[in-house]
Design a protein around this motif. Structure first.
Motif, PDB file in Angstrom:
ATOM      1  N   UNK A 103     -18.905  62.454  44.438  1.00  0.00           N
ATOM      2  CA  UNK A 103     -17.726  61.719  44.915  1.00  0.00           C
ATOM      3  C   UNK A 103     -17.291  60.682  43.882  1.00  0.00           C
ATOM      4  N   UNK A 104     -18.261  59.947  43.344  1.00  0.00           N
ATOM      5  CA  UNK A 104     -17.928  58.933  42.337  1.00  0.00           C
ATOM      6  C   UNK A 104     -17.359  59.584  41.075  1.00  0.00           C
ATOM      7  N   UNK A 105     -17.897  60.757  40.699  1.00  0.00           N
ATOM      8  CA  UNK A 105     -17.363  61.451  39.525  1.00  0.00           C
ATOM      9  C   UNK A 105     -15.928  61.922  39.775  1.00  0.00           C
ATOM     10  N   UNK A 106     -15.666  62.432  40.979  1.00  0.00           N
ATOM     11  CA  UNK A 106     -14.296  62.834  41.314  1.00  0.00           C
ATOM     12  C   UNK A 106     -13.353  61.631  41.307  1.00  0.00           C
ATOM     13  N   UNK A 107     -13.840  60.492  41.797  1.00  0.00           N
ATOM     14  CA  UNK A 107     -13.007  59.288  41.792  1.00  0.00           C
ATOM     15  C   UNK A 107     -12.705  58.843  40.363  1.00  0.00           C
ATOM     16  N   UNK A 108     -13.723  58.914  39.491  1.00  0.00           N
ATOM     17  CA  UNK A 108     -13.507  58.523  38.096  1.00  0.00           C
ATOM     18  C   UNK A 108     -12.514  59.464  37.421  1.00  0.00           C
ATOM     19  N   UNK A 109     -12.680  60.767  37.682  1.00  0.00           N
ATOM     20  CA  UNK A 109     -11.728  61.718  37.107  1.00  0.00           C
ATOM     21  C   UNK A 109     -10.325  61.490  37.670  1.00  0.00           C
ATOM     22  N   UNK A 110     -10.244  61.202  38.975  1.00  0.00           N
ATOM     23  CA  UNK A 110      -8.945  60.927  39.576  1.00  0.00           C
ATOM     24  C   UNK A 110      -8.278  59.701  38.977  1.00  0.00           C
ATOM     25  N   UNK A 111      -9.097  58.693  38.651  1.00  0.00           N
ATOM     26  CA  UNK A 111      -8.536  57.479  38.025  1.00  0.00           C
ATOM     27  C   UNK A 111      -7.852  57.832  36.709  1.00  0.00           C
ATOM     28  N   UNK A 112      -8.548  58.610  35.897  1.00  0.00           N
ATOM     29  CA  UNK A 112      -7.989  58.972  34.589  1.00  0.00           C
ATOM     30  C   UNK A 112      -6.746  59.849  34.759  1.00  0.00           C
ATOM     31  N   UNK A 113      -6.837  60.848  35.640  1.00  0.00           N
ATOM     32  CA  UNK A 113      -5.713  61.767  35.822  1.00  0.00           C
ATOM     33  C   UNK A 113      -4.505  61.071  36.457  1.00  0.00           C
ATOM     34  N   UNK A 114      -4.737  60.212  37.449  1.00  0.00           N
ATOM     35  CA  UNK A 114      -3.630  59.500  38.075  1.00  0.00           C
ATOM     36  C   UNK A 114      -2.933  58.576  37.104  1.00  0.00           C
ATOM     37  N   UNK A 162     -24.388  64.182  46.462  1.00  0.00           N
ATOM     38  CA  UNK A 162     -23.039  64.132  47.041  1.00  0.00           C
ATOM     39  C   UNK A 162     -22.342  62.831  46.643  1.00  0.00           C
ATOM     40  N   UNK A 163     -23.063  61.724  46.735  1.00  0.00           N
ATOM     41  CA  UNK A 163     -22.480  60.433  46.365  1.00  0.00           C
ATOM     42  C   UNK A 163     -22.072  60.426  44.898  1.00  0.00           C
ATOM     43  N   UNK A 164     -22.928  60.967  44.025  1.00  0.00           N
ATOM     44  CA  UNK A 164     -22.606  61.001  42.595  1.00  0.00           C
ATOM     45  C   UNK A 164     -21.378  61.874  42.329  1.00  0.00           C
ATOM     46  N   UNK A 212      -9.703  59.435  46.877  1.00  0.00           N
ATOM     47  CA  UNK A 212     -10.832  60.365  46.825  1.00  0.00           C
ATOM     48  C   UNK A 212     -12.064  59.785  47.524  1.00  0.00           C
ATOM     49  N   UNK A 213     -12.312  58.498  47.353  1.00  0.00           N
ATOM     50  CA  UNK A 213     -13.554  57.908  47.855  1.00  0.00           C
ATOM     51  C   UNK A 213     -13.523  57.583  49.338  1.00  0.00           C
ATOM     52  N   UNK A 214     -12.457  56.952  49.810  1.00  0.00           N
ATOM     53  CA  UNK A 214     -12.472  56.413  51.174  1.00  0.00           C
ATOM     54  C   UNK A 214     -12.603  57.498  52.241  1.00  0.00           C
TER      55      UNK A 214
END
Length: 489
Positions: free
Chosen positions: A10-21, A6-8, A51-53
């Motif tokens: 979340x971090x992957x979604x955050x990384x993808x969100x960084x690129x997309x944002x 789950x943690x991994x 995404x993370x918080x």
């Protein structure tokens, strides 16, 4: 879904969100970074944090609440007519152990999920079956325990599934919401900095609330102790003689005396050595020598205190007996055994050397170079400059470093447990065994302590006394250091 996975995710979604944002913000500006309100990275971090918080907050709350809810549901399955709260805790511990054993058996392929849910003690020796996959149980599994364990597994599975859905759903929703807001006019920098500020406030609050929690836990038990034992006898009593059968004498004066005595010997060792080492490293050592000597000196601060305690017990103590006891090298018989105030004080002094030297070195280096140059320009030698200019200017900070080392010495436990002995007495002889406040806190809470008795609750009163003393020293030391730094920075 397991917690690490789950943690991994979340971090992957955050990384993808960084690129997309970041990409959406740049696209809204037509690729011209000058049209953006904030730097592109801020837009990416805004989506990643969104995404993370929420996801991590929900994860932490879920991990805290789920065990409580499941234990409440499962414990209701245990017949509680003839057991008390402590026995129920033991039964629930067995239930959790059997549930974990069933999970291990399923993971190892020894059981299917259906078999684990349908096992019956009437047809299967559950203890032997789990023992085949390396799960050791202390006693046979009863039918009631097995049913409760199966229910525990069922609820845990549902809880884990719900946790994954809620947490990952929040991560996706948070990222999508922040991504939708990412455009060239959005004040991403303000949003990110506001979130970071609240994260920093939360981190600082955790530290403060931890200190408050420690103090409150000590205060409540200390108040309970003074309901059972007179405060005057505790603070002014000259005898420490606890007896769990009754008739205890719990005077703290002998313990305070030994604590201060050992700390004084430790400071007598650490302050001169640490201060002289700091002066040498800051004023006389070449850069090459300093680069090697300072890290080697600070290695002493990283040695576990239990290792220092063993060093006191096995090396320093016997060495002192050879010199000062049993008609040794000096022909005297002052020391009967290796455990003594001097043993603990010397080893503790060695442990404190890097505390004094590192802080003093930083403080001496903070003295403005203009003061050195002015002294040398007036004809003073280097040694005269150190004695008459640098050390007086750094004295407030050095005093603060010494007070911090003193508070560290007063709170030390393992060295005095192994090196100072267990006798509570008032004596001026440094070669006698004495015990300290921290050692008695350990001894009073070791074993089956009855927390309704003053003999056990006295440990909290000792801890509260020590907490107040060390807190006062730390506050006083930090006040002095801060005043010095304000003067020269």
């Amino acid at each position: 879904m397991s917690l690490p996975l789950i943690v991994l995710v979340i971090l992957a979604l955050a990384a993808a969100g960084f690129v997309l944002g970041r990409g959406r913000a740049m696209a809204s500006a037509g690729g011209d970074i000058r049209l953006l309100h904030s730097l592109p990275g801020y837009y990416g971090w805004n989506v990643a944090l969104a995404a993370m918080i929420p996801a991590f907050l929900a994860l932490v709350l879920w991990l805290a609440i789920q065990p409580v809810v499941i234990n409440g549901q499962v414990s209701s399955m245990i017949s509680q007519g003839s057991i008390d709260a402590s026995s129920l805790d033991l039964v629930m511990s067995d239930v959790r152990r059997v549930a974990e054993g069933l999970d291990t058996a399923v993971a190892a392929g020894a059981l299917t999920a259906e078999e684990a849910g349908s096992l019956r003690t009437e047809f299967t020796d559950v203890r032997e079956r789990l023992g085949q996959v390396g799960v050791a149980l202390g006693s046979d599994v009863t039918s009631e325990t097995l049913h409760a364990a199966q229910r525990y597994r069922e609820l845990s599975g549902l809880g884990d599934l719900g946790r994954a859905i809620v947490v990952l759903g929040l991560a996706v929703l948070g990222a999508a919401w922040a991504w939708q807001r990412s455009n060239k006019d959005f004040r991403a920098r303000n949003s990110v900095e506001r979130v970071v500020r609240w994260i920093l406030i939360a981190a600082a609050s955790i530290a403060v609330l931890t200190t408050v929690g420690i103090a409150l836990s000590l205060i409540f038990n200390t108040v309970e102790f003074f309901r059972l034992y007179p405060a005057a006898d505790f603070f002014f009593g000259l005898t420490w003689s606890p007896s769990f059968g009754g008739g205890s004498e719990l005077g703290i004066i002998p313990l305070i005396w030994a604590t201060l005595y050992i700390s004084l010997i430790a400071l007598a060792v650490s302050v001169p050595v640490g201060l002289f080492a700091a002066v040498y490293l800051s004023e006389y050592a070449t850069p090459a020598v300093r680069a090697v000597a300072k890290p080697l000196l600070e290695v002493l601060a990283g040695i576990p205190t239990i290792v220092y305690g063993l060093f006191a017990l096995l090396t320093v103590g016997p060495l002192l007996v050879d010199v000062f006891g049993n008609g040794g090298l000096l022909g005297v018989d002052w020391m009967a055994g290796g455990t003594a105030v001097m043993t603990a004080g010397l080893v503790m002094g060695i442990m404190l050397i890097p505390f004094v030297s590192s802080l003093s070195d930083d403080i001496i280096n903070a003295v403005p170079q203009a003061m050195r140059d002015g002294s040398l320009g007036l004809g003073a030698t280097h040694s005269e400059t150190v004695k008459q200019v640098i050390l007086p200017a750094a004295l407030p900070g050095i005093v603060g470093a010494i007070l911090l080392a003193a508070s560290r010495a007063i709170g030390e436990t393992m060295i005095v447990v192994l090196g100072a002995g267990a006798a509570a007495k008032l004596s001026l002889n440094p070669f006698e065994a004495m015990t300290t406040v921290t050692a008695k806190i350990v001894s009073q809470l070791t074993g089956d302590a009855d927390f309704a008795s003053p003999e056990a609750l006295v440990a909290f009163s000792l801890g509260m006394t020590l907490f107040v003393i060390t807190l006062g020293l730390n506050i006083f030391a930090l006040y002095i250091v801060r005043k010095y730094r304000e003067q020269y920075e």
